[in-house]
Enzyme design. Structure first.
Site, PDB file in Angstrom:
ATOM      1  N   LYS A   1     -41.684  28.569 -10.298  1.00  0.00           N
ATOM      2  CA  LYS A   1     -41.842  29.423 -11.646  1.00  0.00           C
ATOM      3  C   LYS A   1     -43.063  28.735 -12.272  1.00  0.00           C
ATOM      4  O   LYS A   1     -43.293  27.590 -12.656  1.00  0.00           O
ATOM      5  CB  LYS A   1     -40.617  29.155 -12.480  1.00  0.00           C
ATOM      6  CG  LYS A   1     -39.489  30.073 -12.013  1.00  0.00           C
ATOM      7  CD  LYS A   1     -38.588  29.860 -13.249  1.00  0.00           C
ATOM      8  CE  LYS A   1     -37.392  30.510 -12.761  1.00  0.00           C
ATOM      9  NZ  LYS A   1     -36.160  30.009 -13.648  1.00  0.00           N
TER      10      LYS A   1
ATOM     11  N   GLY B   1     -37.427  16.956  -8.877  1.00  0.00           N
ATOM     12  CA  GLY B   1     -36.506  16.702  -8.115  1.00  0.00           C
ATOM     13  C   GLY B   1     -36.608  17.458  -6.690  1.00  0.00           C
ATOM     14  O   GLY B   1     -36.411  16.595  -5.727  1.00  0.00           O
TER      15      GLY B   1
ATOM     16  N   ARG C   1     -31.012   6.724  -8.310  1.00  0.00           N
ATOM     17  CA  ARG C   1     -30.923   6.483  -9.622  1.00  0.00           C
ATOM     18  C   ARG C   1     -30.173   5.422 -10.068  1.00  0.00           C
ATOM     19  O   ARG C   1     -30.499   4.720 -11.205  1.00  0.00           O
ATOM     20  CB  ARG C   1     -30.320   7.649 -10.140  1.00  0.00           C
ATOM     21  CG  ARG C   1     -31.296   8.913 -10.506  1.00  0.00           C
ATOM     22  CD  ARG C   1     -31.059  10.023 -11.343  1.00  0.00           C
ATOM     23  NE  ARG C   1     -32.002  10.932 -11.509  1.00  0.00           N
ATOM     24  CZ  ARG C   1     -32.058  11.937 -12.108  1.00  0.00           C
ATOM     25  NH1 ARG C   1     -30.790  12.642 -12.513  1.00  0.00           N
ATOM     26  NH2 ARG C   1     -33.027  12.854 -12.356  1.00  0.00           N
TER      27      ARG C   1
ATOM     28  N   GLY D   1     -37.822  16.767 -15.797  1.00  0.00           N
ATOM     29  CA  GLY D   1     -38.227  17.108 -16.814  1.00  0.00           C
ATOM     30  C   GLY D   1     -38.997  16.620 -17.623  1.00  0.00           C
ATOM     31  O   GLY D   1     -40.130  16.933 -18.119  1.00  0.00           O
TER      32      GLY D   1
HETATM   33  P1  AMP Z   1     -39.588  24.850  -9.213  1.00  0.00           P
HETATM   34  O1  AMP Z   1     -37.967  24.733  -9.540  1.00  0.00           O
HETATM   35  O2  AMP Z   1     -40.306  25.749  -9.958  1.00  0.00           O
HETATM   36  O3  AMP Z   1     -39.995  23.338  -8.863  1.00  0.00           O
HETATM   37  O4  AMP Z   1     -39.305  25.590  -7.780  1.00  0.00           O
HETATM   38  C1  AMP Z   1     -38.580  24.728  -6.600  1.00  0.00           C
HETATM   39  C2  AMP Z   1     -38.236  25.874  -5.804  1.00  0.00           C
HETATM   40  O5  AMP Z   1     -39.098  26.752  -5.430  1.00  0.00           O
HETATM   41  C3  AMP Z   1     -37.507  25.512  -4.274  1.00  0.00           C
HETATM   42  O6  AMP Z   1     -36.234  25.643  -4.535  1.00  0.00           O
HETATM   43  C4  AMP Z   1     -38.271  26.296  -3.592  1.00  0.00           C
HETATM   44  O7  AMP Z   1     -37.296  26.783  -2.306  1.00  0.00           O
HETATM   45  C5  AMP Z   1     -38.882  27.621  -4.194  1.00  0.00           C
HETATM   46  N1  AMP Z   1     -40.067  27.983  -3.567  1.00  0.00           N
HETATM   47  C6  AMP Z   1     -41.118  27.575  -3.004  1.00  0.00           C
HETATM   48  N2  AMP Z   1     -42.290  28.186  -2.780  1.00  0.00           N
HETATM   49  C7  AMP Z   1     -41.442  29.426  -2.879  1.00  0.00           C
HETATM   50  C8  AMP Z   1     -41.814  30.908  -2.504  1.00  0.00           C
HETATM   51  N3  AMP Z   1     -43.206  31.148  -1.727  1.00  0.00           N
HETATM   52  N4  AMP Z   1     -40.860  31.972  -2.683  1.00  0.00           N
HETATM   53  C9  AMP Z   1     -39.693  31.735  -3.256  1.00  0.00           C
HETATM   54  N5  AMP Z   1     -39.426  30.490  -3.674  1.00  0.00           N
HETATM   55  C10 AMP Z   1     -39.992  29.360  -3.526  1.00  0.00           C
END
Ligand code: AMP
Length: 432
Positions: free
Chosen positions: A230, A383, A68, A406
């Site tokens: 999510k 990120g 950054r 974001g």
């Molecule tokens: P996000 O912030 O929604 O982009 O989520 C990123 C996070 O999703 C990372 O820390 C991953 O460890 C988690 N992640 C990815 N795939 C899975 C999964 N199948 N089950 C649980 N966590 C996950």
């Protein structure tokens, strides 16, 4: 691989000098009506540049990744070449309106000084008489870094009088903090009311231009790969992408919510039950728009959420009741590789699995390699994806890695970024 933008590196500190940054003819829809730093006369002026130096630190307070900081060097170097007095403002971490010594910008000032081979003075605060005195004594070519903006609660409240105090420090205000542009904070919104001349920096230009090339005017086929956990955070993004892309590839934890919505057993996998209808909405939208939606066909499942868990590979119909899916499986890696094979533009946000644990990182790293070695223009944002690409050592092969998670997602959803709206409003007011 940057087929269409061959000279671009990941942060493009050098690439952008030759391409987008210094090319005054480059304009995209997103930066219409925006003034850039090189449109302004900044010589001998006090130029307040909002940057995003929110870098990761280890327990000892050492910077673990200075991307950054490096990303705004073109703007700082330009201002130095023009003989401006440079005042840099940033936040670091979440001090929640209090002075937290471990979140001081001391290590950032040191690193920046080393990168520029020039003294960077750290002010004791970001507003107040002492800071005003330091700034008023500056000479052209001097650089002062203000202390963490978020030591003051007014920053995140977009407080007008805090914006006015920051504005007092400057003749010209430049926003080069793309990663914070989706927040309406005093240092990127309120402050613009109190400085006559405002504009954006080269990093902002680069982010907007790449984004625009990928989504507003893409070379097709355009493929979006969305992963992460999510779906509720990204449903707007998924729906909006259905309007734009030719193929949508969904991996990571959110794929499991899709499978549950489709009526499959997903065991103890991560799932957002409250978002099942959102998953159905995305499926419906993809059908309506006749875009190809790719979901995993197999998973690496584990008996617990642990690096030492017992694991096996199963098809999506076979996830055992008390096991959880933590990565995409090998057949999915092949399927997704085929899905992106003829892509000319790829946009990627979110890991394919729990890549932080070695046992569940293969899907994400295989995807990094496939995207990096494709012949498409590749844009990575968010990120975690950025971390995976760096960890795999493939960042030089991506056309562009966005510095904003974001802000990148907000742009993907078609939202306006308050930091940019504020600059445009001010420019419109000045013109009227
Ligand atoms: P996000 O912030 O929604 O982009 O989520 C990123 C996070 O999703 C990372 O820390 C991953 O460890 C988690 N992640 C990815 N795939 C899975 C999964 N199948 N089950 C649980 N966590 C996950």
């Amino acid at each position: 691989m940057g087929l269409f933008l061959q000279d671009e590196g990941p942060c493009g500190v050098h690439g952008i000098q030759r391409d987008i940054v210094r090319d005054r003819t480059w304009r995209c829809t997103l930066d219409k009506d925006l003034t850039y730093i090189d449109d302004l006369d900044i010589a001998k002026k006090r130029v307040l540049i909002r940057v995003d130096f929110n870098v990761p630190l280890d327990e000892k307070g050492n910077i673990t990744d200075d991307t950054r900081i490096r990303s705004v060097l073109p703007t700082i170097n330009y201002a130095l070449d023009e003989g401006a007095k440079i005042i840099l403002a940033s936040h670091l971490g979440r001090p929640e309106g209090k002075r937290v010594p471990s979140l001081s910008l001391v290590p950032v000032a040191k690193r920046l000084s080393r990168l520029l081979e020039k003294e960077v003075k750290l002010a004791p605060d970001c507003i107040g008489p002492e800071v005003e005195k330091i700034v008023n004594e500056m000479k052209p070519g001097d650089i002062v870094l203000l202390e963490n903006l978020r030591f003051h609660p007014e920053e995140e409240q977009n407080d007008d009088s805090f914006g006015e105090k920051l504005g007092r420090l400057a003749d010209v205000y430049i926003n080069d903090a793309f990663a914070t542009a989706h927040r309406a904070h005093a240092s990127n919104v309120a402050v613009t009311k109190y400085v006559d001349t405002v504009g954006a920096g080269f990093l902002m230009k680069k982010e907007l231009t790449y984004f625009s090339r990928a989504l507003e005017n893409p070379v097709r086929p355009l493929v979006a790969i969305i992963g992460g956990k999510k779906i509720s955070d990204k449903v707007g993004v998924l729906v909006s992408l259905c309007e734009k892309v030719d193929k949508l590839v969904i991996g990571g934890g959110m794929a499991l919510t899709f499978f549950k919505a489709l009526g499959y057993e997903i065991g103890t996998s991560f799932c957002e039950d409250q978002a099942l209808d959102k998953a159905n909405e995305v499926i419906k939208k993809a059908r309506e728009r006749k875009i190809k939606l790719f979901l995993p066909v197999d998973f690496v499942v584990a008996d617990k959420f642990s690096p030492s868990a017992e694991t096996k590979v199963v098809t999506y119909q076979e996830i055992p009741k008390d096991w959880m899916a933590l990565d995409i499986g090998p057949a999915t890696v092949t399927l997704f590789a085929e899905a992106i094979q003829n892509a000319k533009t790829i946009i990627w946000n979110g890991p394919m699995g729990v890549f932080e644990m070695d046992a569940f990182s293969r899907g994400t790293f295989a995807m990094v390699s496939n995207v990096a070695n494709s012949y498409a223009m590749t844009i990575v944002g968010g990120g975690d994806t950025d971390v995976a690409v760096h960890r795999a050592g493939e960042y030089a092969k991506m056309s562009y890695i966005s510095t904003g998670g974001g802000a990148f997602l907000d742009l993907l959803q078609g939202n306006d970024l308050p930091g940019i709206v504020a600059l445009k409003k001010k420019a419109a007011k000045a013109a009227s």
